[in-house]
Write a protein that holds these residues in place. Structure first.
Motif, short mmCIF file in Angstrom:
data_model
loop_
_atom_site.label_atom_id
_atom_site.label_comp_id
_atom_site.label_asym_id
_atom_site.label_seq_id
_atom_site.Cartn_x
_atom_site.Cartn_y
_atom_site.Cartn_z
N ASP A 155 21.96 -55.34 48.36
CA ASP A 155 23.91 -55.16 49.44
C ASP A 155 23.53 -56.32 50.96
O ASP A 155 25.25 -56.44 51.25
CB ASP A 155 23.37 -53.62 49.51
N ALA A 156 22.99 -56.59 51.33
CA ALA A 156 22.81 -57.65 51.76
C ALA A 156 22.95 -58.71 51.39
O ALA A 156 24.06 -59.54 52.46
CB ALA A 156 21.50 -57.21 52.94
N LEU A 157 22.61 -59.34 50.64
CA LEU A 157 23.04 -60.98 50.31
C LEU A 157 24.46 -61.12 49.89
O LEU A 157 24.67 -61.64 49.93
CB LEU A 157 22.02 -61.24 48.45
N TYR A 158 24.82 -59.73 48.71
CA TYR A 158 26.34 -59.64 49.02
C TYR A 158 26.75 -59.49 49.83
O TYR A 158 28.20 -60.33 50.24
CB TYR A 158 26.79 -58.40 47.71
N ALA A 159 26.03 -58.67 50.61
CA ALA A 159 27.66 -58.25 52.29
C ALA A 159 27.61 -59.89 53.29
O ALA A 159 28.65 -60.16 53.63
CB ALA A 159 27.21 -57.57 52.97
N ASN A 160 26.63 -60.51 52.64
CA ASN A 160 26.18 -61.90 54.02
C ASN A 160 26.38 -63.20 52.14
O ASN A 160 26.33 -64.48 53.10
CB ASN A 160 25.37 -62.12 54.18
N GLN A 161 27.40 -63.08 51.74
CA GLN A 161 27.25 -64.10 50.94
C GLN A 161 27.99 -65.34 51.38
O GLN A 161 29.26 -65.35 52.47
CB GLN A 161 28.16 -63.52 49.73
N GLY A 162 27.38 -66.82 51.94
CA GLY A 162 28.49 -68.11 51.67
C GLY A 162 29.55 -67.92 50.78
O GLY A 162 29.30 -67.49 49.33
N ASN A 163 29.90 -68.99 51.00
CA ASN A 163 30.76 -69.82 49.99
C ASN A 163 30.41 -70.44 48.53
O ASN A 163 29.44 -70.91 49.00
CB ASN A 163 31.32 -71.31 51.22
N GLU A 164 30.97 -70.29 47.53
CA GLU A 164 30.25 -70.08 46.55
C GLU A 164 29.94 -72.02 46.36
O GLU A 164 29.06 -72.52 45.58
CB GLU A 164 31.23 -70.60 45.07
N ASP A 165 30.45 -72.57 47.19
CA ASP A 165 30.28 -74.00 46.86
C ASP A 165 29.24 -74.89 47.34
O ASP A 165 29.75 -76.15 47.81
CB ASP A 165 31.73 -75.47 47.16
N THR A 166 29.28 -74.10 48.75
CA THR A 166 27.96 -74.30 49.65
C THR A 166 26.62 -74.26 49.30
O THR A 166 26.51 -73.06 48.56
CB THR A 166 28.11 -74.18 51.08
N VAL A 167 25.64 -74.69 50.32
CA VAL A 167 24.24 -74.34 49.46
C VAL A 167 23.98 -73.73 51.00
O VAL A 167 23.71 -74.17 52.10
CB VAL A 167 23.03 -75.73 49.59
N TRP A 168 23.89 -72.02 50.55
CA TRP A 168 23.29 -71.52 51.79
C TRP A 168 21.86 -70.31 51.73
O TRP A 168 21.76 -70.19 52.31
CB TRP A 168 25.01 -69.94 52.16
N ALA A 169 21.98 -69.97 50.66
CA ALA A 169 20.68 -69.35 50.38
C ALA A 169 19.89 -70.38 50.47
O ALA A 169 18.81 -70.07 48.86
CB ALA A 169 21.01 -69.07 49.15
#
Length: 251
Positions: A155-169
């Motif tokens: 849930d936390a990963l999806y709630a804090n999801q970054g932009n799909e086109d950026t490397v955020w994880a």
């Protein structure tokens, strides 16, 4: 002396006979063309039905060919003996997956998982970028430390999801997110697992499951091995869950 030639004329009855023969010939031609066209149409229809029947039989996830999952090796939310088993294929960078987590999952939990009718399982399908895999490796590390913590992290990963086109994880982000969520796990072990790609084998297994079953997009949901058509339509999903429960012999 040349005799004048007679003016030959066709009698009205002869003209009618010729017209009638022409009409009959045209009618036969039309009938023949109609029969040929009808025969071709029947052939096309039967060919289409054969292809459709073959497709429904061969494609995994159809009613005639449900997918068999090894549920024991997947993260589970709900009771292991729940008669209906929901399997989600997801990518933590997928915006539609975030929508499923935020909108649909709570409804399914309240209506079916908490009542014991269904359990939810998760399969990684990390294809949107290199950090999709990094996020999956982190989630697998959490899962192997604590199954309940996995779903909090999900849930936390999806709630804090970054932009799909950026490397955020990134590694730091993933560890800090676990700490922010107060997960009851070893954070140093989480970081070590990410760095060492400890669960790369399991991630490859998950992606292979997706490929084998021709899963082409995320999120994709299976209900007792049968692919759900519209997972954002609660009525449609509920109807399929109820049908699966009835087939499993429960009310």
């Amino acid at each position: 002396m040349n005799k004048p030639k007679k003016n030959r004329t066709t009698s009205p009855s002869r003209i009618k006979q010729e017209q009638r023969r022409a009409e009959l010939a045209l009618q036969k031609k039309r009938t023949r063309l109609l029969l040929i066209g009808s025969t071709l149409l029947v052939v096309v229809i039967f060919a289409a039905l054969f292809v459709l029947a073959t497709k429904n039989t061969d494609n995994p996830g159809g009613a005639a060919n449900p997918v068999s999952f090894n549920y024991d090796e997947l993260p589970r939310l709900g009771k292991a003996d729940a008669p209906v088993k929901l399997v989600e294929f997801g990518d933590y960078k997928c915006p539609a997956c975030a929508r499923f987590s935020i909108v649909m999952k709570p409804l399914l939990v309240q209506e079916y998982i908490e009542t014991g009718k269904a359990a939810l399982y998760f399969v990684n399908m990390s294809f949107l970028g290199p950090d999709s895999k990094t996020a999956s490796l982190a989630a697998l590390s959490v899962y192997h430390q604590n199954n309940e913590a996995f779903w909090t992290y999900y849930d936390a990963l999806y709630a804090n999801q970054g932009n799909e086109d950026t490397v955020w994880a990134t590694e730091d982000f993933l560890v800090e997110l676990a700490q922010s969520a107060n997960l009851p796990i070893d954070y140093d072990l989480l970081r070590k697992d990410i760095q060492n790609r400890t669960y790369a084998g399991e991630l490859n297994r998950d992606n292979a499951i997706a490929k084998t079953n021709d899963v082409r997009s995320t999120p994709t949901l299976y209900i007792n091995g049968i692919k759900a058509d519209n997972i954002f339509n609660l009525s449609a999903v509920s109807a399929q869950i109820e049908s699966a429960a009835k087939a499993a012999g429960t009310e």
